[in-house]
Structures are given as C-alpha cells and as structure tokens.
Scaffold this active site. Structure first.
Site, PDB file in Angstrom:
ATOM      1  CG  HIS A  62      -2.069  -1.049   1.007  1.00 40.77           C
ATOM      2  ND1 HIS A  62      -2.473  -1.900   2.010  1.00 40.77           N
ATOM      3  CD2 HIS A  62      -2.808  -1.381  -0.082  1.00 40.77           C
ATOM      4  CE1 HIS A  62      -3.426  -2.701   1.542  1.00 40.77           C
ATOM      5  NE2 HIS A  62      -3.640  -2.412   0.284  1.00 40.77           N
ATOM      6  CG  ASP A  86      -7.670  -3.430   0.511  1.00 39.28           C
ATOM      7  OD1 ASP A  86      -7.007  -2.417   0.805  1.00 39.28           O
ATOM      8  OD2 ASP A  86      -7.427  -4.126  -0.492  1.00 39.28           O
ATOM      9  CD  GLU A 105     -13.621  -3.402  -4.936  1.00 36.46           C
ATOM     10  OE1 GLU A 105     -12.407  -3.151  -4.780  1.00 36.46           O
ATOM     11  OE2 GLU A 105     -14.048  -4.419  -5.529  1.00 36.46           O
ATOM     12  CG  ASP A 136     -16.641  -2.062 -14.928  1.00 33.22           C
ATOM     13  OD1 ASP A 136     -15.455  -2.109 -14.531  1.00 33.22           O
ATOM     14  OD2 ASP A 136     -16.992  -2.460 -16.055  1.00 33.22           O
ATOM     15  N   GLY A 137     -14.877   0.072 -12.648  1.00 35.45           N
ATOM     16  CA  GLY A 137     -13.867   1.107 -12.870  1.00 35.45           C
ATOM     17  C   GLY A 137     -13.663   1.437 -14.341  1.00 35.45           C
ATOM     18  CG  ASP A 154      -5.058  -1.655  -4.831  1.00 37.99           C
ATOM     19  OD1 ASP A 154      -4.507  -2.754  -4.991  1.00 37.99           O
ATOM     20  OD2 ASP A 154      -5.395  -1.216  -3.702  1.00 37.99           O
ATOM     21  CB  SER A 155      -6.329  -4.796 -10.456  1.00 43.08           C
ATOM     22  OG  SER A 155      -5.060  -5.313 -10.810  1.00 43.08           O
ATOM     23  CB  THR A 156      -7.821  -9.204  -8.021  1.00 43.24           C
ATOM     24  OG1 THR A 156      -8.701  -8.928  -9.120  1.00 43.24           O
ATOM     25  CG2 THR A 156      -8.529  -8.820  -6.733  1.00 43.24           C
ATOM     26  N   PRO A 161     -12.752 -10.895 -12.412  1.00 41.33           N
ATOM     27  CG  PRO A 161     -13.332 -10.167 -10.262  1.00 41.33           C
ATOM     28  CD  PRO A 161     -12.982 -11.395 -11.040  1.00 41.33           C
TER      29      PRO A 161
END
Lengths: 275, 275
Positions: A62, A86, A105, A136-137, A154-156, A161
């Site tokens: 972060h 988060d 988010e 949706d970004g 800051d994605s997965t 998704p």
C-alpha cells in the site's frame, strides 16, 4: 484441530498459513471472499483463494503503490483508486494533502468486509476527502477528461473480474482522465509468475504515455514476492522526480531513498522489458 | 502419484513445491542433505529440510553475496568463502579477475552433491584459481592475519552447524584475517523471521569494523523473500564505493545501479537497526 489455508502460487508451488479462525466467508456477485485470522500474518483478505492483503505486510504494497506516484506528481489534488476496496491504498493516499480521493470498487462486499474486519485500513472511508463508488472502474473512468492528477489501479490478478483492468483501451481512457501532469500506476504481479504480463502492460503504457517506468517492492505473501508496478507519466520523468528529502508522516517501508532506489530494476527484468 | 516437498518457513507458514524426482538423499556427519527436482524451480538443494538453492533463483542470492563486496573493494586479489559448498558464490567470484578464491566448507558431502547435481555451479571448483578446504571455517580463519581482501560468509540458517558463524568472536577473527582495505559480507536472513539476528549481527559488525551497512535482495524461495546481508568494511564506505559503470560479465540480477540501490533499506529495517 489444525487449520491451514493454502494458496496455489502456481500449479506447482503452494504457500500455506496456519489459521486461528475463519472470520468470514461468502460468495459475492463477483468472487469468493474470505477473511481469515492467521497465526503468522494476522488477519488476511482472500479473494478467489488468493491472498490480497495481510495485516503484517500490507504496509509494503500500500505504501509503494500510493506514495511513489503521489510524490512523483508532486502536488496531486485529485486522486483516483480503481479497485483497492479494502481501503489500504486510500489510507496511504490520505496521508498526503490531497483535496479529493476517490475509490471505485466493483464489489461492494469487499468494502463491507473491510469495514468490519480491517478497521485500520477502512478508516479511510470516513475521511471527508474520500468518496467511494461501487461500480465498474472501466466504465467509471470513461466519464472523465483531464480530471484526476493521479490514477492508481489496485487490482486483483489478471483473471476473473480484473481482466479488463489490464487492457490497452482502459489505459487510454486513464490517460484521457488524467490532468496534463498526470501520473498513473498499476500493480503488475511478479516477473517470476507473470513475465508476459509485465512486458505487455509496459509496452502499452510506453505507447500511450510520454514516460513509462517499472518499479519494484518486496511483498512476502505475494507469489514470487518481488512485486512490480508500472508507472505512466505525462510530464514528470519518474527517474528524475523531485522527491522530498523526508516524509512528514510515518512510513514503514517507503522512504525518499527507497523511492529513488525502487526504479533500479534487476537485470533480468530489464531483459524482459527489452525483448 | 503427486510428490510435494514442504519447507516450514516458520511454525505457522509452509512453502510447498511439487517434485518430479528425489535425486539424492543422505544423512551426512553434519546434516540431512537432499537434492530434489522440482516442477517450478528446477533442481533444489535441501539441508535439514531448508531450501538452500534452486536453479531458478540461485542467481539472485549468489550474485548479490559476491558482486556487492567484490566491487565495493574494487581490486580484490584473494577472496575467501566460508560455507557455500554448492559452489554458487565461488562461481560468481571467479567472474572477477581475482588471483585466488578459497572456499572452506565443513561438510564435504555438500561439495560432492554439488559436483554431481549442480554442475553449472560446481564448475567453479575446477578453476585453477579455486582451492577447496573441507574443514571448520571458524578454525580455518583463525590461522590468517592480513591475508584476504574479501571474506564472504555464505552460511545456512543460524541453527545446527552454522551457529558459530553468527558469533562475535568469529567476526573478530575475520577482521584480523582481512587485509587493510578488507571487506566482509554475511547473509543475515529475512527481517520478517529473524529480526533479532539482523540487529545482533549488525551491532557486532559496527563494533568491530569502521563501516557497517545492510543491503537487501529478493530471493523468492527463501522465507520472507526480502533477504538481508551485512557488510563490514575497513576502509571503503559501502555507500560511497566506486562501483564500475558497467559489468564486463553477464549478470541476471546485479547491475551497478542495483549495487547502489540495494543499500537503501526499507524504513522498518532502519528502525530495527536503530532500536
């Protein structure tokens, strides 16, 4: 009873954590979400069986995804985070004197879980400068031109998704949404497991932005640990940014020296980029 | 049949590798030694159930433990490795124009296993400048005064046969065995799992040597991944070393920029050292 959670870092490597408690588990509209309390790394957020953050090492990711672009820009007023439900990245951003910090988010359940289980991070949502959008970004960013000073993706991982967050069209929309001195950063995984992705995103960003640069940080609970970030910048050369000599807030990983050092990348990553 | 090898990184964290084949396994006079062929990281050397090296990421550790002290010194002629029986560190040292590179490994079975299973590294043993001594490094180093330009302690974890390699008396003997411009380096584990060790060794080295410095590298298969090294130097300030602008041999992690950057340590490690 011994309880262990295992993440498949690849199909041939597995990292396992001894768990005190399963605090929460649900299937959201977008993904499987779990919050575990681990012996070694404290509370962990797990999305689709992949560790997103642990309370022991979240500060590394972060701080590095937030402070590097913000100090590179120098005087950001409006900052956007895409993903990062988060709140950890937002929390770091709000340590800067920004005027507005927005977060988009896609999965509101991530935000709800963070409010309940990660109050140290989700405290950011209560800051009067913060605004949270659950959508949706990719669609969100299309609506803005010349608006944000810094945009952070800051994605997965680039599956499920988050797939669209690694596409050229999206990066073009981000470029347009940025102000004329705008700075963009995305997390781009570890070169040990996603070599192709790093190269692909770097090439996209280098085509769209006047400046493209890769920087790294070490996140012990992420697969491969050596984590990469790609920065796109419209005016400021990331390697020559006017980084302040000291921070006027406390950090645990980031320092102005680390800022300059993190752009010095290992030879094998240079080689990946130049292939 | 699926075969997995697991290393307990701590009693609460476990890293597991899918294994193609157990190539070798024996109980030596000092430790349990195994050579495994893993799907993801290739061949691995395991001592007392701890991963010592994998063919996929050994270059990171070996380049960083060798090139940083050798280029810090500038013109080393005689170099000593204590431990490092796999030959990886020696192999990197011999890329420099040194006159003599000596290696003292307590367990000759490690050397034998490397000759058989890690020829890419143990090829170093055949270099006419290399000499291998199978004995206790602690006793060996006591016999030399003002002799080696660089001494590298390439040890296993501070348990079992390596305990004495983390003691002040040993570091004093190393100081004496070094020439007047001598440089010393030891691996000091990850601050995530061995915070106390880092601080302890740093204090020892800072008491004995005019200059003490910590540098880091990222080794994905080592617990915590963020790996530390402590350098002691008699004359050259590690932060102001005259590092060459380019290497005249190929590296995969080390670069002159990485050399300077690796001494810029994260805020939490600075804090550990200043406690």
């Amino acid at each position: 009873m011994e309880l262990w959670f295992s993440e498949m870092q690849s199909k041939n490597v597995k990292m396992s954590y001894k768990i005190k408690n399963v605090l929460h588990s649900e299937k959201t509209k977008f993904q499987n979400l779990a919050v575990l309390d681990s012996e070694e790394f404290g509370r962990m957020l797990i999305l689709d069986d992949v560790v997103q953050l642990t309370m022991k090492d979240e500060f590394i990711y972060h701080e590095m995804i937030a402070h590097v672009p913000l100090f590179t820009h120098g005087s950001p007023e409006r900052v956007l985070v895409i993903g990062g439900g988060d709140g950890g990245t937002l929390h770091e951003i709000l340590k800067h004197p920004v005027k507005e910090a927005h977060l988009v988010e896609i999965d509101e359940k991530v935000i709800e879980a963070s409010k309940k289980f990660f109050p140290e991070l989700s405290v950011a949502f209560d800051d009067p400068r913060a605004k949270i959008f659950c959508e949706d970004g990719i669609a969100y960013v299309k609506r803005f031109k010349n608006h944000y000073d810094v945009i952070i993706v800051d994605s997965t991982d680039p599956v499920g998704p988050a797939v669209g967050l690694f596409r050229k069209e999206f990066y073009k929309d981000i470029f347009d949404a940025l102000t004329e001195k705008g700075v963009f950063v995305a997390q781009t995984e570890s070169p040990f497991y996603y070599e192709g992705l790093l190269k692909e995103v770097y090439n996209c960003i280098a085509e769209i932005f006047p400046y493209a640069a890769v920087y790294t940080a070490v996140v012990p609970t992420y697969p491969g640990a050596l984590w990469t970030f790609i920065m796109g910048s419209k005016q400021v050369d990331p390697n020559k940014a006017n980084v302040p000599e000291s921070c006027d807030f406390k950090t645990r990983y980031y320092t102005p020296d680390i800022h300059k050092a993190c752009f010095k990348i290992p030879a094998f990553i240079k080689e990946i980029l130049s292939k």
